[in-house]
Write a protein that holds these residues in place. Structure first.
Motif, PDB file in Angstrom:
ATOM      1  N   GLY A 402       5.827   2.496  -0.687  1.00  0.00           N
ATOM      2  CA  GLY A 402       6.304   1.868   0.530  1.00  0.00           C
ATOM      3  C   GLY A 402       5.938   0.408   0.660  1.00  0.00           C
ATOM      4  N   ARG A 403       4.730   0.048   0.227  1.00  0.00           N
ATOM      5  CA  ARG A 403       4.306  -1.348   0.395  1.00  0.00           C
ATOM      6  C   ARG A 403       5.205  -2.301  -0.371  1.00  0.00           C
ATOM      7  NH1 ARG A 403      -0.526  -2.757  -3.716  1.00  0.00           N
ATOM      8  NH2 ARG A 403      -0.160  -1.154  -5.296  1.00  0.00           N
ATOM      9  N   TRP A 404       5.689  -1.851  -1.551  1.00  0.00           N
ATOM     10  CA  TRP A 404       6.560  -2.721  -2.336  1.00  0.00           C
ATOM     11  C   TRP A 404       7.918  -2.871  -1.662  1.00  0.00           C
ATOM     12  CZ3 TRP A 404       3.236  -4.996  -5.075  1.00  0.00           C
ATOM     13  CH2 TRP A 404       2.242  -4.331  -5.783  1.00  0.00           C
ATOM     14  N   SER A 405       8.456  -1.794  -1.147  1.00  0.00           N
ATOM     15  CA  SER A 405       9.750  -1.863  -0.468  1.00  0.00           C
ATOM     16  C   SER A 405       9.674  -2.727   0.783  1.00  0.00           C
ATOM     17  CB  SER A 405      10.230  -0.453  -0.101  1.00  0.00           C
ATOM     18  OG  SER A 405      10.472   0.313  -1.250  1.00  0.00           O
ATOM     19  N   ARG A 406       8.577  -2.563   1.538  1.00  0.00           N
ATOM     20  CA  ARG A 406       8.427  -3.361   2.768  1.00  0.00           C
ATOM     21  C   ARG A 406       8.327  -4.852   2.436  1.00  0.00           C
ATOM     22  NH1 ARG A 406       5.179   1.121   3.991  1.00  0.00           N
ATOM     23  NH2 ARG A 406       3.276   0.030   3.346  1.00  0.00           N
ATOM     24  N   GLU A 407       7.591  -5.172   1.388  1.00  0.00           N
ATOM     25  CA  GLU A 407       7.451  -6.582   1.013  1.00  0.00           C
ATOM     26  C   GLU A 407       8.776  -7.151   0.519  1.00  0.00           C
ATOM     27  OE1 GLU A 407       5.726  -9.598   1.634  1.00  0.00           O
ATOM     28  OE2 GLU A 407       4.062  -8.198   1.355  1.00  0.00           O
ATOM     29  N   ALA A 408       9.548  -6.336  -0.206  1.00  0.00           N
ATOM     30  CA  ALA A 408      10.865  -6.787  -0.657  1.00  0.00           C
ATOM     31  C   ALA A 408      11.768  -7.085   0.534  1.00  0.00           C
ATOM     32  CB  ALA A 408      11.508  -5.729  -1.557  1.00  0.00           C
ATOM     33  N   ASP A 409      11.740  -6.209   1.528  1.00  0.00           N
ATOM     34  CA  ASP A 409      12.562  -6.433   2.736  1.00  0.00           C
ATOM     35  C   ASP A 409      12.105  -7.694   3.460  1.00  0.00           C
ATOM     36  OD1 ASP A 409      13.935  -4.103   2.177  1.00  0.00           O
ATOM     37  OD2 ASP A 409      12.793  -2.877   3.599  1.00  0.00           O
ATOM     38  N   ARG A 410      10.803  -7.913   3.529  1.00  0.00           N
ATOM     39  CA  ARG A 410      10.259  -9.079   4.220  1.00  0.00           C
ATOM     40  C   ARG A 410      10.731 -10.377   3.566  1.00  0.00           C
ATOM     41  NH1 ARG A 410       3.767 -10.506   4.197  1.00  0.00           N
ATOM     42  NH2 ARG A 410       3.872 -12.535   5.275  1.00  0.00           N
ATOM     43  N   ILE A 411      10.653 -10.431   2.247  1.00  0.00           N
ATOM     44  CA  ILE A 411      11.028 -11.665   1.540  1.00  0.00           C
ATOM     45  C   ILE A 411      12.542 -11.851   1.571  1.00  0.00           C
ATOM     46  CG2 ILE A 411      11.043 -12.801  -0.715  1.00  0.00           C
ATOM     47  CD1 ILE A 411       8.286 -11.627  -1.201  1.00  0.00           C
ATOM     48  N   SER A 412      13.285 -10.769   1.421  1.00  0.00           N
ATOM     49  CA  SER A 412      14.743 -10.879   1.477  1.00  0.00           C
ATOM     50  C   SER A 412      15.200 -11.403   2.833  1.00  0.00           C
ATOM     51  CB  SER A 412      15.364  -9.512   1.203  1.00  0.00           C
ATOM     52  OG  SER A 412      16.764  -9.577   1.258  1.00  0.00           O
ATOM     53  N   THR A 413      14.611 -10.878   3.900  1.00  0.00           N
ATOM     54  CA  THR A 413      14.965 -11.329   5.247  1.00  0.00           C
ATOM     55  C   THR A 413      14.635 -12.806   5.428  1.00  0.00           C
ATOM     56  OG1 THR A 413      14.633  -9.120   6.167  1.00  0.00           O
ATOM     57  CG2 THR A 413      14.502 -10.980   7.708  1.00  0.00           C
TER      58      THR A 413
END
Length: 570
Positions: A402-413
């Motif tokens: 989950g931490r990797w997916s959340r960080e990916a969403d954060r940077i993409s946004t």
């Protein structure tokens, strides 16, 4: 005397004559962008060093190079050279003599080459300060015509001369301090056949799909085969150097393209290519800028394309990696990603930053004209891809994802919120918040996210990419830009890595027409101009180092994919 050559002929001015695993080559390239009149024996141990000058004694000789045989021709006279091993060359001559001279005329307490007769076996040995190695010349048949400068100090001609009036054969060995006297275990013709079989097997492995529509595939394979070195010094694994000219290093993004090209046919070598820079990962998780025989540099880094690359690598491997290998890869990739998240984000910022254009791999791109310390969309996009890759690996290994997916969403946004201006991505100074747009292809690199981008943005980026497309491929700066330079490094010339990354992203975003066009043009460019470091965007001429492995690998990657599409359609 003459054996049948194996493989395509190539210009020795552009591509050195070498052998898989060897740190030696024969070439006129003796320093960065420096070409000698004569061919030299060059070593890449401790750097690029021309050690011995090889001069046929008859004027007007021509040179013919193939992957397994190098020939000087002069009328009916011939000198032939081939590799008897990674550190042994065999040369033979008929009706043509050869002068073998120290490339450096002056011997000092700290530089130059010394020559002596070894009383243990009667050979002559050159010792080189620059490489820290010895070069033993053993006469296998015939005799020396002349010896000059043995045991001389200071400035002197140090040379051996072989005669034109009798056949001769010699061996040249590179070694450290001592080894047994050289004794030929096979004939010259036999070793040429062995090398030919080795090279043919390599080509069949990495380009089994080759045919009339991919005429440069065999030469591309030779560029990779010949640039491969055995582990030595800081090179911890069998490594494909970027070149056996002056770009004789492994940079920490170049290696990814070589790994992908080798994956299907040479999976073990491919896996080594991917991991070699990770062997030198520092305490912060950063990869080095580059690795070579006697040097590991950490003054810059390179972009985190490794998640993108690992996906491509794994899809091509004939068998999946063992769990232990995958767990190690996950750990290394996580630490590399952590470097960007922890050390390269200013307090309160979602986006990481480069400290210099060199960190991006696009050293002098116009993106960096307004400042060097920048948040850029290419960096954000590569990290998003890498974070998604880590999430998938974590799931596969039973680790928290989950931490990797959340960080990916954060940077993409943040990338879309802070850097997209409606037409293209901008860069931003993390200290002032000032945004700036350039016309560099670098600003369009988020297209590598493919279908992960919103469709309207992907379509806008595809239209932007088309403005960079010349007859020969993707110019890194549009040819109508005020900042365009024909030989401007990343300010105009066509490069292999940007071509592969953009082509892949467009294809995954559904823009297959332009992706096909980019692929066709780049393949034709290599077939016309070889495997240079980069190319003039308007003329297609090869620029800089002319035997660059990531260019050869990119040709193989795109050609293989093209042939697979044709097979699927047929």
């Amino acid at each position: 005397m003459t054996v049948a050559p194996s493989g395509p002929e190539f210009p020795i001015q552009d591509i050195p004559f070498s052998y898989r695993g060897s740190w030696l080559n024969i070439s006129p390239v003796v320093a960065e962008q420096t070409y000698a009149d004569d061919l030299h024996l060059v070593s890449h141990q401790t750097g690029l060093h021309a050690v011995l000058r090889l001069t046929p004694t008859g004027p007007g000789s021509t040179v013919v190079a193939t992957p397994t045989l190098l020939t000087w021709r002069n009328g009916s006279g011939r000198i032939e050279a081939g590799y008897a091993g990674q550190d042994i060359l065999r040369l033979r001559g008929r009706q043509l003599g050869l002068r073998i001279a120290a490339a450096a005329a002056t011997l000092t307490p700290f530089s130059g080459t010394y020559l002596y007769l070894d009383p243990a076996d009667g050979s002559h040995v050159f010792t080189s300060y620059e490489t820290g190695r010895r070069y033993r010349i053993t006469v296998l048949s015939g005799s020396l015509r002349r010896v000059e400068g043995a045991e001389a100090l200071g400035t002197a001609d140090r040379a051996l001369e072989l005669p034109a009036d009798q056949p001769w054969e010699i061996a040249i060995e590179e070694y450290e301090t001592a080894r047994r006297p050289y004794a030929a275990s096979v004939t010259f013709d036999r070793l040429c056949l062995e090398r030919s079989a080795e090279f043919a097997a390599f080509v069949d492995a990495v380009a089994p799909w080759r045919g009339a529509d991919t005429p440069a595939a065999e030469l591309a394979a030779y560029v990779l085969w010949s640039a491969t070195v055995a582990p030595a010094g800081f090179v911890t694994r069998p490594a494909v150097l970027m070149s056996k000219h002056w770009m004789d290093k492994v940079w920490s993004w170049d290696h990814c393209f070589n790994a992908i090209a080798l994956a299907a046919g040479e999976p073990e070598l491919a896996w080594h290519q991917f991991h070699l820079p990770f062997d030198h990962q520092d305490a912060a998780g950063a990869l080095p800028d580059s690795v070579t025989h006697s040097e590991v540099l950490h003054n810059y880094v390179k972009p985190p394309i490794h998640g993108w690359a690992l996906r491509h690598l794994r899809r091509r491997l004939p068998e999946p990696p063992h769990r232990a290998a995958l767990a190690q890869t996950y750990d290394r990739l996580a630490r590399w990603t952590g470097f960007w998240l922890d050390a390269r984000r200013a307090p309160g910022h979602d986006l990481p930053h480069y400290q210099h254009g060199n960190d991006s791999g696009w050293d002098n791109a116009t993106t960096f004209d307004g400042g060097r310390v920048l948040q850029t969309a290419d960096l954000a996009a590569f990290l998003v891809s890498q974070l998604r890759c880590l999430s998938d690996l974590a799931t596969e290994l039973g680790e928290p994802a989950g931490r990797w997916s959340r960080e990916a969403d954060r940077i993409s946004t943040a990338m879309l919120r802070d850097l997209w201006d409606g037409e293209r991505f901008t860069s931003r100074d993390p200290r002032t918040g000032r945004r700036r747009a350039s016309r560099s292809l670098l600003d369009l690199m988020p297209v590598t996210l493919g279908a992960d981008l919103p469709a309207p943005i992907a379509a806008t980026l595809a239209r932007g990419v088309e403005t960079h497309l010349t007859t020969h491929g993707l110019a890194t700066e549009p040819t109508d830009s005020a900042h365009y330079l024909a030989d401007g490094y990343w300010r105009g010339p066509i490069w292999a890595p940007s071509t592969v990354l953009v082509e892949d992203g467009l294809r995954r975003a559904g823009h297959t027409g332009i992706a096909d066009d980019i692929s066709r043009r780049f393949l034709a460019l290599c077939e016309k101009s070889g495997f240079a470091e980069n190319f003039d965007a308007e003329t297609g001429a090869g620029l800089r180092d002319r035997a660059y492995t990531w260019t050869a690998s990119s040709y193989l990657i795109l050609a293989a994919a093209q042939e697979q599409r044709r097979a699927a359609a047929g």
